[in-house]
Scaffold this motif. Structure first.
Motif, mmCIF file in Angstrom:
data_model
loop_
_atom_site.group_PDB
_atom_site.id
_atom_site.type_symbol
_atom_site.label_atom_id
_atom_site.label_comp_id
_atom_site.label_asym_id
_atom_site.label_seq_id
_atom_site.Cartn_x
_atom_site.Cartn_y
_atom_site.Cartn_z
ATOM 1 N N ARG A 186 0.825 -1.207 0.000
ATOM 2 C CA ARG A 186 0.000 0.000 0.000
ATOM 3 C C ARG A 186 0.862 1.261 0.000
ATOM 4 N NH1 ARG A 186 -4.638 -1.244 4.509
ATOM 5 N NH2 ARG A 186 -2.809 -1.341 5.849
ATOM 6 N N ARG A 187 0.448 2.238 -0.789
ATOM 7 C CA ARG A 187 1.117 3.528 -0.839
ATOM 8 C C ARG A 187 0.066 4.639 -0.883
ATOM 9 N NH1 ARG A 187 4.407 0.336 0.139
ATOM 10 N NH2 ARG A 187 6.534 0.107 -0.681
ATOM 11 N N ASN A 197 -1.315 0.779 -4.851
ATOM 12 C CA ASN A 197 -0.655 -0.431 -4.377
ATOM 13 C C ASN A 197 0.368 -0.878 -5.412
ATOM 14 O OD1 ASN A 197 -0.149 -3.227 -3.375
ATOM 15 N ND2 ASN A 197 -1.839 -2.713 -2.004
ATOM 16 N N LEU A 227 4.692 9.324 -3.359
ATOM 17 C CA LEU A 227 4.155 8.148 -2.684
ATOM 18 C C LEU A 227 4.896 7.863 -1.380
ATOM 19 C CD1 LEU A 227 3.529 5.624 -5.610
ATOM 20 C CD2 LEU A 227 1.902 7.158 -4.486
ATOM 21 N N GLN A 229 4.675 5.315 2.417
ATOM 22 C CA GLN A 229 4.123 4.117 3.037
ATOM 23 C C GLN A 229 3.723 4.443 4.461
ATOM 24 O OE1 GLN A 229 6.868 0.807 3.320
ATOM 25 N NE2 GLN A 229 5.231 -0.699 3.360
#
Length: 294
Positions: A186-187, A197, A227, A229
């Protein structure tokens, strides 16, 4: 977007939304109850259930459903799609808490104190917010609802049973190795907040278990440099979250299984693979499943 029925002649009943007074349920003394198990029906391999929903026209369904599943399994995604398809609200208790925190409601200051101290929001507050939301929806003529990720404990399920009648509980399931890879991939875009993702999941079938393929959900070019995490999306934390959820969810699953309301749906892959099969499991036919799954 039209929903088609496979066999309208099988319709035999219509459920109605009935919200019971909150005071009548949270003041009760709860105890565990032993119920007789029912025999499982013979159904396709990608899902299993005790009591499948009857086929009905969308305007007559008045569905009152709950979606359960591990963190990251996709409850919100599928609940939102069904919400749009059936024209009923998708209600997530986390959203209700956030809305109350940002309002000038009676519980706002109490919630802020709880959150600031890092404490868990009590069942009574959650049910109070949910009951208020359901009552408001009933007053506006809403024909049903889909609850996302609630209840999570037996006590919550018992309280909810005193507030309203749940027709069906859909338990989304995904093999742990696929779920772990999905969570780790997931990002979030730090600029627009979009969810993506990067994981490409391709698990071969073995020992009677089918293979699973889930394609990545790539971010658009403008989001790629931004992006990030989530700090808690690490292998150790995700595994612990799954362990805790599994311990808490089993009694809730049994609670609804014994009441003939649990439908267990094993996700066969990503949205393109899973969405048409979920519609089939719910006895819903869509005139353009390929478009709906895109």
């Amino acid at each position: 977007m039209a929903v088609l029925l496979r066999n309208p002649k099988t319709i035999t009943r219509t459920t109605t939304c009935s919200i019971k007074p909150l005071s009548s349920c949270i003041s009760r003394s709860f105890s565990s109850t032993t119920l007789n198990s029912e025999t499982d029906l013979k159904v396709p391999s990608f899902f299993s259930c005790i009591s499948p929903p009857l086929r009905q026209e969308p305007k007559d369904r008045n569905v009152q459903w709950v979606f359960l599943g591990c963190p990251g399994v996709g409850k919100g995604t599928y609940a939102s799609r069904l919400s749009n398809l059936l024209g009923i609200p998708h209600i997530a208790t986390g959203d209700l808490v956030r809305e109350e925190l940002n309002s000038s409601g009676t519980l706002s200051s109490q919630l802020k104190e709880i959150v600031n101290q890092g404490k868990l929001v009590s069942d009574e507050i959650i049910i109070s917010l949910l009951s208020k939301r359901l009552e408001a929806g009933e007053a506006k003529g809403e024909s049903g609802f889909i609850l996302d990720g609630f209840p999570r404990t037996i006590r919550q399920a018992e309280i909810l049973e005193g507030v309203t009648d749940i027709d069906l509980v859909v338990n989304l399931k995904l093999r742990e190795e696929a779920l772990l890879a999905k969570c780790l991939g997931r990002r979030i875009c730090s600029q627009c907040g979009g969810n993506y993702n990067i994981a490409s999941i391709d698990i071969k079938g073995e020992n009677g278990k089918p293979g699973i393929y889930m394609a990545p959900l790539p971010a658009p070019p403008q989001c790629v440099p931004n992006l990030i995490q989530r700090a808690d999306d690490t292998k150790e934390v995700v595994k612990e979250r799954l362990r805790i959820y599994n311990e808490m969810s089993r009694p809730v699953e049994e609670f609804y299984r014994n009441r003939g309301k649990l439908l267990e749906f094993d996700l066969p892959g990503g949205i393109p693979e899973s969405w048409p099969k979920l519609l089939e499991a719910l006895n819903l036919d869509h005139e353009d499943k390929c478009t709906a799954a895109a």
